[in-house]
Design an enzyme around this catalytic site. Sequence first.
Site, PDB file in Angstrom:
ATOM      1  N   LYS A 148       0.853  -1.188   0.000  1.00 37.53           N
ATOM      2  CA  LYS A 148       0.000   0.000   0.000  1.00 37.53           C
ATOM      3  C   LYS A 148       0.890   1.240   0.000  1.00 37.53           C
ATOM      4  O   LYS A 148       1.717   1.422   0.899  1.00 37.53           O
ATOM      5  CB  LYS A 148      -0.905   0.015   1.227  1.00 37.53           C
ATOM      6  CG  LYS A 148      -2.152  -0.823   1.092  1.00 37.53           C
ATOM      7  CD  LYS A 148      -3.087  -0.555   2.256  1.00 37.53           C
ATOM      8  CE  LYS A 148      -4.390  -1.297   2.111  1.00 37.53           C
ATOM      9  NZ  LYS A 148      -5.317  -1.008   3.235  1.00 37.53           N
ATOM     10  N   LYS A 183       0.618 -10.446   8.517  1.00 35.07           N
ATOM     11  CA  LYS A 183       0.298  -9.555   7.402  1.00 35.07           C
ATOM     12  C   LYS A 183       0.643 -10.192   6.068  1.00 35.07           C
ATOM     13  O   LYS A 183      -0.106 -10.062   5.093  1.00 35.07           O
ATOM     14  CB  LYS A 183       1.009  -8.213   7.556  1.00 35.07           C
ATOM     15  CG  LYS A 183       0.581  -7.233   6.459  1.00 35.07           C
ATOM     16  CD  LYS A 183       0.839  -5.795   6.779  1.00 35.07           C
ATOM     17  CE  LYS A 183       0.166  -4.901   5.759  1.00 35.07           C
ATOM     18  NZ  LYS A 183       0.413  -3.470   6.016  1.00 35.07           N
ATOM     19  N   GLU A 195      -7.557  -6.042  -1.309  1.00 32.76           N
ATOM     20  CA  GLU A 195      -8.751  -5.854  -0.480  1.00 32.76           C
ATOM     21  C   GLU A 195     -10.042  -6.168  -1.236  1.00 32.76           C
ATOM     22  O   GLU A 195     -11.047  -5.475  -1.105  1.00 32.76           O
ATOM     23  CB  GLU A 195      -8.810  -4.421   0.079  1.00 32.76           C
ATOM     24  CG  GLU A 195      -7.762  -4.140   1.123  1.00 32.76           C
ATOM     25  CD  GLU A 195      -7.954  -2.798   1.814  1.00 32.76           C
ATOM     26  OE1 GLU A 195      -8.770  -1.987   1.340  1.00 32.76           O
ATOM     27  OE2 GLU A 195      -7.268  -2.553   2.814  1.00 32.76           O
ATOM     28  N   ARG A 202      -8.304  -8.501   3.862  1.00 33.86           N
ATOM     29  CA  ARG A 202      -7.277  -7.514   4.183  1.00 33.86           C
ATOM     30  C   ARG A 202      -7.840  -6.320   4.950  1.00 33.86           C
ATOM     31  O   ARG A 202      -7.103  -5.649   5.685  1.00 33.86           O
ATOM     32  CB  ARG A 202      -6.575  -7.049   2.894  1.00 33.86           C
ATOM     33  CG  ARG A 202      -5.413  -6.118   3.174  1.00 33.86           C
ATOM     34  CD  ARG A 202      -4.482  -5.919   2.016  1.00 33.86           C
ATOM     35  NE  ARG A 202      -3.427  -4.979   2.372  1.00 33.86           N
ATOM     36  CZ  ARG A 202      -2.342  -4.740   1.648  1.00 33.86           C
ATOM     37  NH1 ARG A 202      -2.158  -5.381   0.505  1.00 33.86           N
ATOM     38  NH2 ARG A 202      -1.432  -3.882   2.049  1.00 33.86           N
ATOM     39  N   ASN A 261      -7.443  -3.136   9.245  1.00 36.42           N
ATOM     40  CA  ASN A 261      -7.793  -1.756   9.543  1.00 36.42           C
ATOM     41  C   ASN A 261      -8.581  -1.600  10.837  1.00 36.42           C
ATOM     42  O   ASN A 261      -9.262  -0.590  11.029  1.00 36.42           O
ATOM     43  CB  ASN A 261      -8.594  -1.165   8.376  1.00 36.42           C
ATOM     44  CG  ASN A 261      -7.737  -0.941   7.150  1.00 36.42           C
ATOM     45  OD1 ASN A 261      -6.952  -0.005   7.086  1.00 36.42           O
ATOM     46  ND2 ASN A 261      -7.880  -1.815   6.169  1.00 36.42           N
ATOM     47  N   HIS A 284      -8.357   7.289  11.655  1.00 35.75           N
ATOM     48  CA  HIS A 284      -8.161   8.256  10.581  1.00 35.75           C
ATOM     49  C   HIS A 284      -9.011   9.501  10.810  1.00 35.75           C
ATOM     50  O   HIS A 284      -8.590  10.621  10.492  1.00 35.75           O
ATOM     51  CB  HIS A 284      -8.507   7.625   9.228  1.00 35.75           C
ATOM     52  CG  HIS A 284      -7.501   6.617   8.772  1.00 35.75           C
ATOM     53  ND1 HIS A 284      -7.716   5.784   7.697  1.00 35.75           N
ATOM     54  CD2 HIS A 284      -6.259   6.306   9.226  1.00 35.75           C
ATOM     55  CE1 HIS A 284      -6.667   5.007   7.525  1.00 35.75           C
ATOM     56  NE2 HIS A 284      -5.772   5.307   8.443  1.00 35.75           N
TER      57      HIS A 284
END
Length: 362
Positions: A143, A227, A237, A242, A246, A253
């Site tokens: 990412k 991971k 994702e 995946r 988060n 965020h």
Amino acid sequence: MRSLEVALGNRSYPIYIGENLLADSGALLGQLIDARQALIVTNDVVAPLYADRLRAGLLDHCARLEGLVLRDGEEHKSLDTMALILDALVEQRMGRDGCLIALGGGVTGDVAGFAAATYQRGISFIQVPTTLLAQVDSSVGGKTGVNHPAGKNLIGAFHQPSAVLADLDTLTTLDERQYRAGLAEVVKYGLIIDAPFFGWLEQASTALNARDPAVLAQAIERCCMIKSDVVAQDEQERSGLRVLLNLGHTFGHGIERAMGFGGWLHGEAVAAGMVMAAQMSARLGWLEEAEVSRIVRLLQFLGLPIAPPPVGAAKLLDHMRLDKKNRHGQLVLVLLQEIGSAIVTQDFDEGALMQTLAAAEP
């Protein structure tokens, strides 16, 4: 030294974890950069500490090895910073066979990786993470991206590195706040998929606070193994697996954006976000209060925040609605069924969410 592989067919790559790896970087990474141009991208905090050591290890393997030093901090994770990297690549007439080497934390790795993904439609890059958070999380999985004033990581691409080299020695100079922020991502792995690992973290928490090298190596390896396995199954994702990585990030965020990027460290925001996710899960009847208490207790012992700053529920929710995981205008949350078992869902009682946000208000 420990090593493992991210299994992605012909795009598979190794992760090396150990001490004194910068000095051994030529032996470990030489075949990836032999007779090629390479650019080391780092920041003004890391460069004085480790750039020369990495350069010395790699110098004999490159046709040409240059460096670029950026400003440190989440507030510099931007298109403007990415443009500086692209300008340097153009100025050096880097070809498509060139290599970009990211030496630094998550911001450096994400921005440099995004530049590598876009320059001449993609060149190879190597991650050399120097923070705990980057070593256990952001350097692995491909990412890459930058922030937009409206939200975190809204601009980016999937672009896998050619290798990850995690030198434990770099953690000895990491400041306390950055180190503890990285521990939040370590805890996350236990919560989402590995209850025994969470229990091990509870037992090893004193050693983790002391930065015991043997315990750190074990923790980093386990995080990278989890991971790597998730990325191998759901690289972009698409299956939802995946997204489990988060946990706490939608809340987190929102906190980062509400505070202005750099006000709270990413790991600090994730820690508070994981507690909010756990509390909401308990309100939904999915998670026992005793398990919420275990999560809070461990994060507190590791010196992490367990509640968001006083930004207000309405403001936090507004920022959460811009999270890139959301679908069809609806929030997508990662919640807990128990420690070691997480779920990705849009099907939740909005009242539980509002109660969770309201409870965090001053």
